[in-house]
Motif scaffolding. Structure first.
Motif, PDB file in Angstrom:
ATOM      1  N   LYS A   1      -2.454   0.191  -0.973  1.00  0.00           N
ATOM      2  CA  LYS A   1      -1.604   0.954  -1.888  1.00  0.00           C
ATOM      3  C   LYS A   1      -0.135   0.594  -1.686  1.00  0.00           C
ATOM      4  O   LYS A   1       0.595   0.365  -2.658  1.00  0.00           O
ATOM      5  CB  LYS A   1      -1.828   2.451  -1.681  1.00  0.00           C
ATOM      6  CG  LYS A   1      -1.023   3.318  -2.611  1.00  0.00           C
ATOM      7  CD  LYS A   1      -1.299   4.783  -2.380  1.00  0.00           C
ATOM      8  CE  LYS A   1      -0.410   5.627  -3.293  1.00  0.00           C
ATOM      9  NZ  LYS A   1      -0.523   7.042  -2.991  1.00  0.00           N
ATOM     10  N   ASP A   2       0.312   0.540  -0.425  1.00  0.00           N
ATOM     11  CA  ASP A   2       1.701   0.157  -0.133  1.00  0.00           C
ATOM     12  C   ASP A   2       1.996  -1.251  -0.628  1.00  0.00           C
ATOM     13  O   ASP A   2       3.019  -1.493  -1.276  1.00  0.00           O
ATOM     14  CB  ASP A   2       1.977   0.215   1.370  1.00  0.00           C
ATOM     15  CG  ASP A   2       2.150   1.625   1.897  1.00  0.00           C
ATOM     16  OD1 ASP A   2       2.262   2.570   1.080  1.00  0.00           O
ATOM     17  OD2 ASP A   2       2.180   1.782   3.131  1.00  0.00           O
TER      18      ASP A   2
ATOM     19  N   GLY B   1       2.164  -1.556  -4.341  1.00  0.00           N
ATOM     20  CA  GLY B   1       3.321  -0.845  -4.872  1.00  0.00           C
ATOM     21  C   GLY B   1       4.605  -1.641  -4.761  1.00  0.00           C
ATOM     22  O   GLY B   1       5.612  -1.291  -5.355  1.00  0.00           O
TER      23      GLY B   1
ATOM     24  N   PRO C   1       6.462  -3.002  -9.023  1.00  0.00           N
ATOM     25  CA  PRO C   1       6.135  -3.824  -7.851  1.00  0.00           C
ATOM     26  C   PRO C   1       6.689  -5.245  -7.961  1.00  0.00           C
ATOM     27  O   PRO C   1       7.006  -5.862  -6.948  1.00  0.00           O
ATOM     28  CB  PRO C   1       4.606  -3.830  -7.830  1.00  0.00           C
ATOM     29  CG  PRO C   1       4.202  -2.626  -8.593  1.00  0.00           C
ATOM     30  CD  PRO C   1       5.271  -2.421  -9.637  1.00  0.00           C
TER      31      PRO C   1
END
Length: 191
Positions: free
Chosen positions: A122-123, A126, A73
């Motif tokens: 979550k996106d 990430g 990330p």
């Protein structure tokens, strides 16, 4: 003037062709070269004239050198923030970034209210380079520390007139305070 005279690379031109566009609209013809230079822009054009492509295509072109396949990330900080007044417009803008950027390799996501925050978190955690958001949900994510806006290079306020009419001025001020002082600012409006 065709799209290939505006300074866009082969990835963008291929995506534009696949979307069925042959010639740029006046807003695209005027805005794309300016956005490519990295300078601030305030533009106005009627709804349906291609404003989204006028900022999305040159943004993707400018940032394509930063695309990478890393799973870390940290290698995918938020570099572009597009703020829109409604979830419907946010979805439309995000879909455009996905369509125009499918050959570039930059990650994007969308955040808006009325849906659970989990998938959005979550996106964001990430790693994504492009975030399209409505003001309230963006501030929710900032408050829960699921995103950092400290590396934003380009801010787009899409339908800025509507955001102000809808009372988002305080939210916009809070968002601006989270961004680096040095960035490209793009303000697009229909009126």
């Amino acid at each position: 003037m065709p799209f290939d005279h505006l300074g866009l690379g082969p990835e963008a031109l291929r995506a534009v062709e696949e979307e069925g566009y042959t010639d740029p609209t006046p807003i695209q013809e005027q805005a794309i070269p300016i956005v490519l230079k990295g300078v601030d822009l305030m533009a106005r054009a009627q709804t349906g004239t291609g404003k989204t492509a006028a900022f999305a295509l040159p943004i993707l072109e400018r940032l394509k050198g930063q695309a990478n396949k890393s799973f870390s990330p940290a290698r995918h900080p938020i570099r572009v923030l597009v703020v829109t007044p409604t979830r419907e417009l946010a979805i439309q803008v995000h879909d455009s970034f996905k369509a125009y950027g499918k050959y570039v390799g930059l990650r994007s996501t969308i955040v808006y209210g009325g849906v659970p925050m989990g998938p959005q978190q979550k996106d964001l955690l990430g790693g994504v380079e492009i975030v399209v958001a409505t003001p309230g949900r963006l501030l929710d994510h900032a408050g829960s520390r699921t995103l950092s806006l400290g590396q934003v290079e380009v801010l787009v306020l899409d339908e800025a007139d509507r955001m102000l009419d809808m009372g988002f001025i305080d939210d916009i001020r809070r968002i601006l305070a989270m961004l680096p002082a040095k960035r490209q600012n793009l303000l697009f409006s229909a009126t």
